[in-house]
Design a protein around this motif. Structure first.
Motif, PDB file in Angstrom:
ATOM      1  N   ILE A 222       0.832  -1.199   0.000  1.00 53.15           N
ATOM      2  CA  ILE A 222       0.000   0.000   0.000  1.00 53.15           C
ATOM      3  C   ILE A 222       0.866   1.249   0.000  1.00 53.15           C
ATOM      4  O   ILE A 222       0.588   2.228  -0.715  1.00 53.15           O
ATOM      5  CB  ILE A 222      -0.947  -0.002   1.220  1.00 53.15           C
ATOM      6  CG1 ILE A 222      -2.023  -1.081   1.056  1.00 53.15           C
ATOM      7  CG2 ILE A 222      -1.592   1.370   1.410  1.00 53.15           C
ATOM      8  CD1 ILE A 222      -2.949  -1.212   2.252  1.00 53.15           C
TER       9      ILE A 222
ATOM     10  N   PHE B 272      -5.227   2.315  -5.193  1.00 52.01           N
ATOM     11  CA  PHE B 272      -6.394   2.261  -4.323  1.00 52.01           C
ATOM     12  C   PHE B 272      -7.151   3.586  -4.395  1.00 52.01           C
ATOM     13  O   PHE B 272      -6.549   4.659  -4.474  1.00 52.01           O
ATOM     14  CB  PHE B 272      -5.984   2.018  -2.864  1.00 52.01           C
ATOM     15  CG  PHE B 272      -5.315   0.698  -2.617  1.00 52.01           C
ATOM     16  CD1 PHE B 272      -6.020  -0.343  -2.031  1.00 52.01           C
ATOM     17  CD2 PHE B 272      -3.984   0.483  -2.948  1.00 52.01           C
ATOM     18  CE1 PHE B 272      -5.409  -1.561  -1.778  1.00 52.01           C
ATOM     19  CE2 PHE B 272      -3.364  -0.722  -2.709  1.00 52.01           C
ATOM     20  CZ  PHE B 272      -4.084  -1.753  -2.128  1.00 52.01           C
TER      21      PHE B 272
ATOM     22  N   LEU C  91      -8.652   3.176   0.958  1.00 52.90           N
ATOM     23  CA  LEU C  91      -7.614   3.368   1.969  1.00 52.90           C
ATOM     24  C   LEU C  91      -8.218   3.794   3.302  1.00 52.90           C
ATOM     25  O   LEU C  91      -7.799   3.325   4.365  1.00 52.90           O
ATOM     26  CB  LEU C  91      -6.606   4.422   1.491  1.00 52.90           C
ATOM     27  CG  LEU C  91      -5.749   4.031   0.283  1.00 52.90           C
ATOM     28  CD1 LEU C  91      -4.898   5.221  -0.173  1.00 52.90           C
ATOM     29  CD2 LEU C  91      -4.863   2.841   0.594  1.00 52.90           C
TER      30      LEU C  91
ATOM     31  N   GLY D 259      -0.045   3.048  -3.368  1.00 59.19           N
ATOM     32  CA  GLY D 259      -1.305   3.600  -2.892  1.00 59.19           C
ATOM     33  C   GLY D 259      -2.176   4.195  -3.974  1.00 59.19           C
ATOM     34  O   GLY D 259      -3.392   4.312  -3.814  1.00 59.19           O
TER      35      GLY D 259
ATOM     36  N   VAL E  86      -0.902   3.137   6.061  1.00 56.47           N
ATOM     37  CA  VAL E  86      -2.044   3.671   5.325  1.00 56.47           C
ATOM     38  C   VAL E  86      -2.102   5.207   5.398  1.00 56.47           C
ATOM     39  O   VAL E  86      -2.290   5.866   4.368  1.00 56.47           O
ATOM     40  CB  VAL E  86      -3.365   3.036   5.801  1.00 56.47           C
ATOM     41  CG1 VAL E  86      -4.553   3.718   5.124  1.00 56.47           C
ATOM     42  CG2 VAL E  86      -3.376   1.545   5.481  1.00 56.47           C
TER      43      VAL E  86
END
Length: 282
Positions: free
Chosen positions: A33, A40, A45, A37, A70
């Motif tokens: 992630i 996403f 998230l 990221g 995250v």
């Protein structure tokens, strides 16, 4: 509501109900992630973060890496986002505190600060500083400063920090680098100094006593007597480009490295020389 057409939806649903994944499995997912990221959606998230905080418990490290990663991914790929859920923030804080309130560790939620709105930030910062006020911890302070949660100008924390560094470096067991020119406590302090571009003339630095020549040089390269300079010091900083970049302005350093390379060629030193130490001014 989470939209079911999201390709990440099955993963989120699995995380919601799973009990079998180990810490290292979730650590790998957290790393993915952090690096990817942008694959996403923001709501994905946000939901992963909410789920992991909901399942997190004090003294349980299973979801720790996700809780750390995250927010960093959101800050990196969705920099304009501001988290506004105060109830969620309070739950995250509670997960970091023992039931009898005699112990707390907020390290895993420090990253939340940088994606929050002002109201949530204030709750987090007040909580973090309360812990610092109860018992000052120089390593915890380093984390708060590193995350830009606390400024070195706030309160007298920075003075306490330098004092603690001075005290702990004398008896610290961990040396830094192969040449063992200093210890890890002092180098952590130096990294913060260069990262935040802290002026070497601050009065708090007078608390640092019994420094060797390598440490004196790092603390204030402008006032250092370069007759005492050893080019091997530069090689010891190979993994610290932020410091090496600062040293490129000193002609005395570049000249000393040149002389050293003529006498005893060192490929590591040579690479640093041509990457960071081309003469500029001083």
């Amino acid at each position: 509501m989470l939209r079911e057409y999201s390709p990440v939806y099955p993963i989120i649903q699995f995380i919601t109900i799973e009990d079998n994944l180990a810490w290292f499995d979730l650590k790998e997912f957290a790393g993915f992630i952090l690096e990817n990221g942008d694959l996403f959606k923001l709501e994905d998230l946000e939901n992963i973060l909410k789920i992991t905080v909901k399942k997190d418990r004090m003294f349980n490290v299973k979801y720790e890496e996700l809780i750390k990663s995250v927010p960093s991914a959101i800050q990196k790929f969705y920099p304009d986002y501001k988290f506004k859920n105060i109830i969620f923030i309070k739950r995250a804080i509670n997960n970091c505190e023992a039931e009898d309130n005699d112990f707390s560790n907020y390290n895993k939620i420090l990253n939340l600060y940088n994606i929050c709105d002002d109201a949530c930030r204030q709750i987090l910062k007040t909580t973090f500083l309360n812990k610092l006020d109860v018992k000052f911890d120089y390593e915890y302070y380093e984390l708060l400063v590193g995350e830009k949660i606390v400024s070195i100008e706030e309160g007298n924390y920075f003075e306490q920090y330098v004092s603690e560094v001075s005290n702990h470096r004398i008896r610290g067991p961990y040396t830094y680098g192969k040449l063992e020119l200093t210890d890890c406590v002092f180098m952590s302090f130096i990294i913060i100094k260069y990262d935040l571009n802290i002026n070497s003339n601050r009065k708090e630095f007078e608390l640092l006593t019994d420094l060797n020549e390598f440490e004196n040089w790092l603390l204030d390269p402008y006032q250092f007597d370069y007759e005492k300079f050893d080019p091997k010091w530069i090689a010891a900083l190979q993994q610290l480009p932020m410091i090496l970049n600062c040293m490129g302005q000193f002609r005395s350093i570049s000249d000393a490295v040149d002389r050293s390379l003529v006498v005893d060629y060192d490929p590591v030193l040579a690479e640093i020389k041509y990457k960071y130490l081309l003469p500029k001014s001083i």
